[in-house]
Motif scaffolding. Structure first.
Motif, PDB file in Angstrom:
ATOM      1  N   PRO A 219       0.799  -1.229   0.000  1.00 26.51           N
ATOM      2  CA  PRO A 219       0.000   0.000   0.000  1.00 26.51           C
ATOM      3  C   PRO A 219       0.830   1.277   0.000  1.00 26.51           C
ATOM      4  O   PRO A 219       0.484   2.232  -0.694  1.00 26.51           O
ATOM      5  CB  PRO A 219      -0.823  -0.122   1.289  1.00 26.51           C
ATOM      6  N   ASP A 220       1.938   1.308   0.757  1.00 23.99           N
ATOM      7  CA  ASP A 220       2.732   2.528   0.791  1.00 23.99           C
ATOM      8  C   ASP A 220       3.424   2.780  -0.548  1.00 23.99           C
ATOM      9  O   ASP A 220       3.606   3.930  -0.965  1.00 23.99           O
ATOM     10  CB  ASP A 220       3.750   2.486   1.933  1.00 23.99           C
ATOM     11  N   ALA A 221       3.789   1.717  -1.265  1.00 28.37           N
ATOM     12  CA  ALA A 221       4.382   1.874  -2.586  1.00 28.37           C
ATOM     13  C   ALA A 221       3.348   2.403  -3.573  1.00 28.37           C
ATOM     14  O   ALA A 221       3.626   3.305  -4.374  1.00 28.37           O
ATOM     15  CB  ALA A 221       4.949   0.543  -3.076  1.00 28.37           C
ATOM     16  N   LEU A 222       2.127   1.866  -3.507  1.00 27.28           N
ATOM     17  CA  LEU A 222       1.069   2.352  -4.390  1.00 27.28           C
ATOM     18  C   LEU A 222       0.746   3.807  -4.080  1.00 27.28           C
ATOM     19  O   LEU A 222       0.453   4.595  -4.989  1.00 27.28           O
ATOM     20  CB  LEU A 222      -0.183   1.484  -4.252  1.00 27.28           C
ATOM     21  N   ALA A 223       0.826   4.188  -2.820  1.00 27.22           N
ATOM     22  CA  ALA A 223       0.580   5.589  -2.446  1.00 27.22           C
ATOM     23  C   ALA A 223       1.595   6.512  -3.116  1.00 27.22           C
ATOM     24  O   ALA A 223       1.239   7.569  -3.664  1.00 27.22           O
ATOM     25  CB  ALA A 223       0.645   5.741  -0.931  1.00 27.22           C
ATOM     26  N   ARG A 224       2.855   6.139  -3.099  1.00 29.02           N
ATOM     27  CA  ARG A 224       3.884   6.955  -3.754  1.00 29.02           C
ATOM     28  C   ARG A 224       3.649   7.033  -5.261  1.00 29.02           C
ATOM     29  O   ARG A 224       3.832   8.089  -5.885  1.00 29.02           O
ATOM     30  CB  ARG A 224       5.282   6.383  -3.468  1.00 29.02           C
ATOM     31  N   ILE A 225       3.223   5.918  -5.833  1.00 28.00           N
ATOM     32  CA  ILE A 225       2.941   5.882  -7.274  1.00 28.00           C
ATOM     33  C   ILE A 225       1.789   6.815  -7.606  1.00 28.00           C
ATOM     34  O   ILE A 225       1.845   7.572  -8.589  1.00 28.00           O
ATOM     35  CB  ILE A 225       2.638   4.435  -7.707  1.00 28.00           C
ATOM     36  N   TYR A 226       0.731   6.812  -6.798  1.00 27.93           N
ATOM     37  CA  TYR A 226      -0.415   7.696  -7.051  1.00 27.93           C
ATOM     38  C   TYR A 226      -0.011   9.168  -6.960  1.00 27.93           C
ATOM     39  O   TYR A 226      -0.425   9.990  -7.782  1.00 27.93           O
ATOM     40  CB  TYR A 226      -1.534   7.407  -6.050  1.00 27.93           C
ATOM     41  N   ARG A 227       0.773   9.508  -5.963  1.00 30.31           N
ATOM     42  CA  ARG A 227       1.187  10.914  -5.821  1.00 30.31           C
ATOM     43  C   ARG A 227       1.989  11.365  -7.042  1.00 30.31           C
ATOM     44  O   ARG A 227       1.817  12.484  -7.541  1.00 30.31           O
ATOM     45  CB  ARG A 227       2.011  11.098  -4.542  1.00 30.31           C
ATOM     46  N   ALA A 228       2.852  10.505  -7.543  1.00 32.13           N
ATOM     47  CA  ALA A 228       3.646  10.847  -8.720  1.00 32.13           C
ATOM     48  C   ALA A 228       2.792  10.856  -9.982  1.00 32.13           C
ATOM     49  O   ALA A 228       2.986  11.695 -10.873  1.00 32.13           O
ATOM     50  CB  ALA A 228       4.802   9.860  -8.864  1.00 32.13           C
ATOM     51  N   LEU A 229       1.834   9.942 -10.079  1.00 29.86           N
ATOM     52  CA  LEU A 229       0.965   9.871 -11.252  1.00 29.86           C
ATOM     53  C   LEU A 229       0.217  11.178 -11.460  1.00 29.86           C
ATOM     54  O   LEU A 229      -0.025  11.599 -12.605  1.00 29.86           O
ATOM     55  CB  LEU A 229      -0.024   8.707 -11.087  1.00 29.86           C
ATOM     56  N   ALA A 230      -0.141  11.821 -10.378  1.00 25.47           N
ATOM     57  CA  ALA A 230      -0.877  13.085 -10.469  1.00 25.47           C
ATOM     58  C   ALA A 230      -0.065  14.194 -11.115  1.00 25.47           C
ATOM     59  O   ALA A 230      -0.629  15.198 -11.567  1.00 25.47           O
ATOM     60  CB  ALA A 230      -1.332  13.523  -9.078  1.00 25.47           C
TER      61      ALA A 230
END
Length: 324
Positions: A219-230
């Motif tokens: 989950p924490d890795a996906l969170a970082r990915i989402y922040r960057a995706l934005a």
């Protein structure tokens, strides 16, 4: 004529395919015609993940009736705090906030398997041809978590095992710009006439989509990915929930494909922010005048769904053929 050739010819009048059209994210939609599948996401011990049924303890409390589902919705949720669907940064950062509060399960063992169940929706015929496309595929897939042999011998240069993606995602930096650079390196762009290089923004969105759909991912890795995706140039969010191939409501994070009439959509579960599926949608009105062998002719309107795939379940299991 084999199925893959027939599928390619369906839209032969479209611009020459770029790297995105050949990438694994889109390939998953067409591999089904040949029975191919890839491994992929879930909850506490990775043992069961039914999209729409996975625990959404924190995330559900963040959603509003603005994006809540009505009768028959499997993804919708209601909550006190409003969340608009007008800003990808707001949506993806809120999703990241929720994911960061979740506990990360242990990494699967190398001898375990990734089970996924997928639903693919056939495109609707256009122009009165009445020729509905038949999609034949196996909805159930089992792929070894450590699928090293396929990674070394597979035909797809971009293929990564679930283990490789999980470990790469764990090491991604917090800084969005550095994270995007790392992901582009992990999923490089093309360098041949058959697979030409992409512009950086399109390359980034394609590669980030592959990371989002990875299963399992902490989950924490996906969170970082989402922040960057934005932060990817051209990324948008559809201002209403859309339907995935399984008929469930989903958040659509989108970007128009360079030199194309269509846009790629990464679908996210509005309850727990997990990956829900992938769609390709007409980004503008256009007309297909080719003969039938090039695909159903007709007028396509902005918003028409061209291809759609939903992941309805994912789990880590101990043996091929085992289901949660």
């Amino acid at each position: 004529m084999d199925d893959m050739t027939q599928l390619r010819e369906m839209r032969a009048d479209a611009p020459v395919p770029d790297r995105a059209a050949l990438a694994p994210g889109r390939q998953r939609l067409t591999d089904a015609l040949a029975g191919g599948r890839r491994g992929l996401r879930l909850r506490a011990d990775w043992r069961v993940a039914s999209i729409g049924a996975a625990a959404a303890i924190t995330a559900a409390a963040l959603l509003t009736t603005q994006i809540g589902g009505g009768p028959g919705s499997s993804h919708g949720a209601t909550a006190a705090s409003p969340l608009s669907l007008h800003s990808p940064a707001e949506v993806l950062n809120r999703a990241a906030d929720a994911l960061e509060k979740q506990e990360a399960p242990a990494e699967p063992r190398p001898d375990q398997w990734i089970y996924t169940r997928t639903k693919i929706a056939a495109p609707e015929p256009k122009g009165g041809s009445g020729a509905k496309v038949k999609v034949t595929y196996d909805p159930d897939s089992w792929v070894p978590y450590d699928n090293s042999a396929a990674a070394k011998n597979g035909k797809d240069d971009d293929y990564r095992t679930s283990q490789q993606v999980y470990r790469a995602a764990e090491k991604l930096p917090d800084d969005p710009a550095q994270l995007l650079k790392k992901v582009r390196s992990f999923y490089p762009t093309g360098h041949t006439a058959e697979s030409p290089p992409e512009a950086e923004a399109q390359h980034t969105f394609r590669a980030m989509g592959l990371m989002v759909e990875a299963y399992p991912i902490a989950p924490d890795a996906l969170a970082r990915i989402y922040r960057a995706l934005a932060t990817v140039p051209g990324v948008r969010v559809t201002d209403h929930l859309v339907k995935d191939a399984a008929g469930r409501e989903a958040i659509a994070i989108t970007r128009k494909e360079d030199g194309s009439h269509e846009q790629r959509e990464i679908l996210i579960n509005p309850r727990d922010y997990s990956y829900a599926g992938l769609r390709f949608v007409a980004a503008e009105d256009y007309e297909v005048k080719s003969p039938f062998t090039a695909g159903p002719p007709g007028t396509y309107k902005a918003g028409d769904v061209l291809n759609s795939e939903a992941r309805v379940m994912a789990a880590v299991v101990d043996a091929k053929g085992q289901k949660p």
